[in-house]
Write an enzyme that holds these catalytic residues in place. Structure first.
Site, short mmCIF file in Angstrom:
data_model
loop_
_atom_site.label_atom_id
_atom_site.label_comp_id
_atom_site.label_asym_id
_atom_site.label_seq_id
_atom_site.Cartn_x
_atom_site.Cartn_y
_atom_site.Cartn_z
CE1 TYR A 1 31.96 -33.08 -29.77
CE2 TYR A 1 30.20 -33.75 -28.30
CZ TYR A 1 30.62 -33.08 -29.42
OH TYR A 1 29.70 -32.42 -30.21
CG ASP B 1 34.44 -47.14 -29.42
OD1 ASP B 1 33.34 -46.61 -29.19
OD2 ASP B 1 35.53 -46.52 -29.35
CG HIS C 1 34.29 -44.31 -26.65
ND1 HIS C 1 35.11 -44.33 -27.76
CD2 HIS C 1 34.29 -43.01 -26.21
CE1 HIS C 1 35.58 -43.12 -27.99
NE2 HIS C 1 35.11 -42.30 -27.06
CB SER D 1 37.23 -39.85 -27.12
OG SER D 1 35.98 -39.82 -27.76
CD GLN D 2 36.78 -32.66 -28.44
OE1 GLN D 2 35.84 -32.11 -28.97
NE2 GLN D 2 37.17 -32.35 -27.21
#
Length: 325
Positions: free
Chosen positions: A92, A273, A303, A187-188
């Site tokens: 992100y 996370d 994360h 992640s994203q």
């Protein structure tokens, strides 16, 4: 940060009902078909770099609506094709960065396409180059609420379509074996990976790492970290918009894409996370339709997850599935 989510035993069994629109499949088949019908060319130009073991190309491919999307294409120098390929999606706020900045997969013998995320690239890293030429209604800071009034205008409709078209683009390259294309991202990028796994056929593997964009209704109520907290800020101003917002998000939920994905998959999850809570990752993993599925669990990580440890796990996983033949 201490553990704040379900216990490890509860997580392995966590398979919640996730809001799913009746026209989910029609929406996405129409979206992808329209973008493919829009046409456009895959173009590439070799870039001068100091690297001696691989070549880097500035590649542009047609994404959502045929709009140009930038990517770096990295090829092992001197390798003979057709080769297996990895299409990678970014986290992100980051962009594709500099040529050769992501070279692990090419160094391991794969063709590597690293997709720029439209409209992003100015929060961290070395920058991005792909605009998002679409406006939206009112939104909170960030990308997660852009166009959230309607799935047709929602930001991730364009991003997920770009991801599918990135797979189309790499399959068109003469150096690539189109039957041995894998997708990956953290992640994203993990959320985009899940979406593409549910939308693109014939993938040899999918590798979502600590994926974002999963089980929105639980995530938004569970964590106070961005990006999910962007939805909280939006709803704190647009009072009473909950049903409309979560109806839109249901078209983009990784758990719904996971129900339709059959490629061999390697997830990762970090049990501490606070950005992508572990139960949201397990919601997608436990709904994943394919039989060949694994999850690497990082018990005491946030994360950042497994970082290099996870890449080595991915490399071993993919070697078993993509390098033969």
């Amino acid at each position: 940060m201490p553990r704040f989510d379900l216990t490890p035993t509860e997580l392995t069994a966590y398979r919640p009902d996730v809001r799913e629109p009746d026209d989910f499949d029609d929406f996405w088949s129409r979206t992808i078909a329209e973008s493919r019908d829009a046409g456009g060319e895959v173009r590439r130009v070799r870039v001068d770099t100091p690297f001696t073991v691989f070549d880097v190309y500035d590649l542009t491919f047609p994404g959502f609506g045929g709009e140009p999307v930038s990517a770096w294409l990295t090829l092992p120098r001197g390798a003979t094709g057709p080769l297996p390929a990895v299409v990678e999606f970014n986290g992100y706020g980051g962009g594709r960065g500099l040529p050769g900045e992501r070279s692990d997969w090419a160094a391991a013998g794969y063709v590597h396409l690293f997709m720029d995320t439209r409209g992003q690239g100015s929060m961290w890293g070395s920058g991005g180059d792909t605009p998002d030429p679409h406006g939206s209604g009112p939104s909170a800071t960030g990308f997660l609420t852009r166009g959230i009034d309607d799935p047709e205008s929602y930001y991730y409709r364009r991003v997920f379509t770009d991801g599918v078209r990135a797979v189309d683009a790499v399959r068109s390259l003469p150096e690539v074996d189109p039957t041995r294309v894998a997708i990956a991202g953290g992640s994203q990028g993990g959320g985009i990976t899940l979406a593409v796994a549910g939308l693109a056929e014939g993938l040899v593997a999918a590798m979502p790492d600590v994926p974002f964009l999963c089980h929105f209704e639980r995530a938004v109520g569970l964590t106070d970290r961005d990006p999910y907290h962007e939805v909280v800020r939006y709803l704190s101003v647009h009072r009473g918009a909950d049903e409309r917002v979560f109806d839109t998000l249901s078209y983009f939920d990784g758990a719904n894409f996971a129900k339709r994905a059959t490629a061999p998959v390697l997830f990762s999850v970090a049990l501490m996370d606070p950005v992508c809570p572990p139960s949201t990752v397990y919601a997608a993993f436990n709904h994943y339709a394919g039989d060949d599925k694994r999850i690497e669990v990082y018990t005491h990580n946030q994360h950042e997850g497994g970082q290099a440890h996870q890449w080595f796990a991915q490399a071993a996983f993919l070697a078993e599935r993509a390098t033969a033949g």
